[in-house]
Design an enzyme around this catalytic site. Structure first.
Site, PDB file in Angstrom:
ATOM      1  N   GLY A 106       0.843  -1.047   0.150  1.00  0.00           N
ATOM      2  CA  GLY A 106      -0.161   0.599   0.340  1.00  0.00           C
ATOM      3  C   GLY A 106       0.727   1.400   0.082  1.00  0.00           C
ATOM      4  N   ASP A 200       6.917  -5.272   6.109  1.00  0.00           N
ATOM      5  CA  ASP A 200       7.165  -6.562   6.603  1.00  0.00           C
ATOM      6  C   ASP A 200       7.480  -7.556   5.487  1.00  0.00           C
ATOM      7  OD1 ASP A 200       4.646  -6.401   6.590  1.00  0.00           O
ATOM      8  OD2 ASP A 200       4.431  -8.233   8.423  1.00  0.00           O
ATOM      9  N   ASP A 228       0.840   1.516   8.798  1.00  0.00           N
ATOM     10  CA  ASP A 228       0.434   0.418   9.523  1.00  0.00           C
ATOM     11  C   ASP A 228       1.131   0.639  10.950  1.00  0.00           C
ATOM     12  OD1 ASP A 228      -1.904   0.259   8.160  1.00  0.00           O
ATOM     13  OD2 ASP A 228      -1.412  -1.754   8.124  1.00  0.00           O
ATOM     14  N   LYS A 271     -25.984  15.012  18.854  1.00  0.00           N
ATOM     15  CA  LYS A 271     -27.141  14.129  18.953  1.00  0.00           C
ATOM     16  C   LYS A 271     -26.432  12.933  17.452  1.00  0.00           C
ATOM     17  CE  LYS A 271     -28.365  15.620  14.126  1.00  0.00           C
ATOM     18  NZ  LYS A 271     -28.296  16.706  13.182  1.00  0.00           N
TER      19      LYS A 271
END
Ligand code: FBP
Length: 705
Positions: A106, A200, A228, A271
């Site tokens: 990513g 990794d 991450d 709300k």
């Protein structure tokens, strides 16, 4: 009146002021592109050398030694300055090279600067050096799909987010055939070195490629990337070598800014509960940083949940002389109860709104779900192995997959439960889950065999349970909205009623709190009337006074949620100043490793948790960090993902502030406004808060610096 003619749109488009405001290149982009980040001191010398050090050690896995013999004895290398240097060193350092670089996995903000740093250092050593960008990730290596990087290309991408200069992909070079094709490409391009920028799994790939091409003299260098934040390196004694991967800070800051906006919105219109799922496939580092940045009302940390022990259950079981194994680890149901508790407590003080941060990978830490994931992984892997086809192609539809599992369960029962991987009990439990969740658990694993948490609506699963339980609590009269005593008094007085007369009849805490809670027995207009009649405050036939009915209606909470997913947006954000500087220096470090002839190393910056002047570029040996882990149902050598350490200072600070940030008491919330990522100006923080906190000595024997 004469016809008023509009100016032709072509004329409008030609106007300089129109061109200026509609250009792709705005001031922010110009500032970013022209900026060259600060360099670590060592890079101001004409060349750099590597100094091996034995100060750091690793526990080497036997399998890693067997599979990666040429790089297993690599040491940590420190980049040091070299002002003189002998002729051979200079010749070797300055030679024209051919280097290939690839993004893998990513996107993460800062990747373009890794390339820029490498490019600048390599071209400084020799302007004839050629750098190829492999396109679309590792497929670009397998298929020899490259572009040659140029000054212009580099300059337009400096300090910019995304990986769009060469794009990325998730293919793993994990078979002999793909490995061979990658080698053919590198040899065809006459590469001296290949640089793999990834997480990794990709750095694992880098180690295997380094071994594969060792004899060819093609160096392979890894770079720790992933928003991450789970690529962190410590040696066997716990010394931090790489505190965080690049992209983490920018993604966390981007999520935090948006979540902080929700904090301010929800405390204004009072709300909604905003349910914010934040990326992080497994580890909750991003959620932890977001908690520190925003002080959201509740933040779940997966690692904390798996560590949970239900002491009450254990004590209960002890009374009967048994052990209750289900007391260890959190269940989804229990977690939803905890969330409800926070919601109910805030509501009691008039705050039926708030922000909950849920890490994407939270299910990984919920025991019951983890068991399903492991079982399904094994079943699918076994199916693929024995049938030599793919489970997901053979059973594309959810019903077919479920039917396959049902057959397994029945088969197991017919065999007296001897096929234990999936029995009828598993089947029953699994079928209790909502369909969309079952589908999520049965989705295809990614190319690395990872469970794709981003595809599962974790928040929906959890909030479904929360809503159900809140309804139960409402029926029990426990979930109520606290009414401000002043408002109550004013409303009753307006109707000419004595608030002090009705107060003790209606509320369980009259005269005790600023926020009044209706008695638990009052859960409807009917029960409200009963209470009034029973105490003689209302005649049998009389109507409830309108002001009391109004107050009651206000006390019935309406649980309304808005769900948000923070992931791809932050992953694509422009990098923070921290990530710009970090990644540019990573690029410079990559070249330092290449120019000094090393391979199988990961470029890193030590002391990232400290101020910039203490940053130390290093090379970390990848092979000694590898260990065996289950992937796609088989044991494979991989780099261990680093998860949140619940003994770390950062986590302990978040835990200690939970009550404060929940703010289940009268008064305002304790939100923090991190603001947007600021590239220019001086107000941008210089590193992630997690790093700042974890740099504080977490050991009562050591003096705090
Ligand atoms: P990397 O580990 O490759 O950096 O990607 C991490 C991540 O951003 C996770 O947070 C998320 O779970 C995953 O990517 C989403 O993957 P995809 O891009 O395939 O949807």
């Amino acid at each position: 009146m004469p016809d008023k003619k509009d100016i032709a749109i072509e004329e409008i488009l030609k106007k300089p002021e129109v061109q200026k405001v509609t250009s792709n290149v705005n001031r922010e982009v110009i500032e970013r592109r022209k900026n060259i980040p600060e360099m670590c001191e060592v890079f101001s010398s004409p060349r750099v050398r590597l100094k091996e050090t034995d100060e750091f050690s690793f526990e080497i896995d036997r399998e890693a030694r067997r599979q990666l013999p040429s790089i297993i004895d690599n040491k940590v290398e420190i980049v040091t300055s070299e002002t003189a240097g002998d002729k051979d060193f200079i010749r070797q350092y300055d030679k024209a090279r051919r280097i290939g670089i690839v993004f893998s996995g990513g996107p993460a903000p800062g990747g373009h600067n890794v390339i820029a740093g490498l490019y600048d250092a390599a071209r400084k050593a020799n302007p004839d050096t050629i750098i190829y960008g492999f396109q679309l990730g590792p497929d670009g290596i397998i298929e020899n799909n490259t572009i040659e990087l140029t000054n212009e290309l580099i300059d337009t991408h400096r300090n910019m987010g995304g990986f769009y200069m060469i794009k990325t992909g998730r293919t793993k070079i994990d078979t002999k055939q793909k490995m061979a094709l990658a080698r053919v490409t590198c040899k065809k391009l006459k590469l001296d070195a290949l640089v793999i920028v990834g997480g990794d799994d990709s750095n694992t790939n880098a180690a295997f490629l380094a071994q594969e091409m060792y004899k060819d003299g093609i160096q392979v260098i890894g770079v720790p990337k992933t928003i991450d934040g789970d690529v962190q390196v410590r040696d066997s004694k716990g010394n931090v070598l790489c505190a965080i991967s690049f992209g983490f800070h920018s993604a966390a800051r981007s999520f935090a800014n948006e979540i902080s906006n929700l904090c301010s919105d929800c405390s204004s219109d009072v709300k909604y509960w905003h349910i914010c799922k934040v990326m992080g496939r497994v580890a909750s580092h991003l959620a932890l940083e977001v908690a520190l940045q925003t002080h959201a009302n509740m933040t779940l940390i997966g690692e904390d949940l798996s560590d949970y022990v239900d002491k009450r259950r254990i004590t209960e079981a002890q009374k009967t002389g048994t052990l209750d194994f289900s007391a260890y680890g959190m269940t989804l149901r229990h977690l939803s109860r905890m969330i409800c508790d926070g919601i109910v407590r805030r509501s009691a003080v008039g705050k039926n709104y708030g922000v909950i941060v849920i890490p994407e990978g939270v299910l990984e830490f919920i025991n019951e779900i983890q068991v399903f994931i492991v079982k399904l992984n094994t079943i699918i892997a076994e199916y693929n192995n024995t049938h030599d086809t793919f489970f997901h192609s053979d059973y594309p539809l959810l019903e077919d997959k479920i039917e396959y599992l049902r057959r397994l369960g029945r088969h197991s029962e017919e065999n007296g439960g001897s096929i234990t991987i999936w029995n009828t009990r598993d089947d029953d439990l699994f079928n209790d889950l909502p369909d969309f969740f079952k589908e999520g658990l049965l989705t295809e694993r990614d190319s690395h065999g990872n469970f794709q948490f981003s595809l599962v609506e974790t928040d929906k699963v959890l909030m479904g349970l929360v809503t159900d339980y809140l309804n139960i609590l409402m029926e029990k009269g426990i979930y109520k909205l606290g009414i401000d005593v002043e408002y109550y008094k004013k409303t009753l007085k307006n109707e000419g009623l004595d608030p002090d007369y009705y107060g003790p009849v209606l509320f369980k805490n009259y005269n005790e709190s600023q926020f009044l809670l209706f008695k638990e027995s009052i859960i409807s207009i009917k029960t409200l009337k009963n209470s009034l009649v029973k105490t003689g405050a209302l005649g049998d036939e009389a109507n409830i006074p309108p002001s009391i009915e109004k107050i009651y209606k206000k006390s019935v909470p309406n649980f309304r949620t808005q769900t948000h997913f923070y992931g791809y947006d932050g992953r694509g954000s422009d990098p923070t100043r921290f990530d710009c500087t970090f990644t540019y220096n990573l690029g410079l470090t990559v070249f330092a490793l290449i120019a000094n002839g090393t391979t199988g190393q990961m470029a890193a910056i030590k002391n990232l948790e400290q101020e910039f002047s203490k940053w130390m570029p290093i090379g970390i040996p990848i092979a000694p960090m590898m260990h065996l882990e289950e992937r796609k149902g088989k044991l494979a050598l991989v780099l261990e993902k680093s998860i949140v350490d619940i003994n770390s200072v950062a986590f302990r600070v978040v835990k200690a502030n939970r009550e404060k940030w929940l703010a289940a008491e009268p008064g305002s919330d304790n939100f923090r406004r991190p603001g947007p990522i600021r590239f220019t100006g001086k107000s941008e923080e210089d590193r992630p808060i997690t790093l700042v906190l974890n740099a504080i000595k977490n050991d009562c024997q050591s003096p705090v610096p």
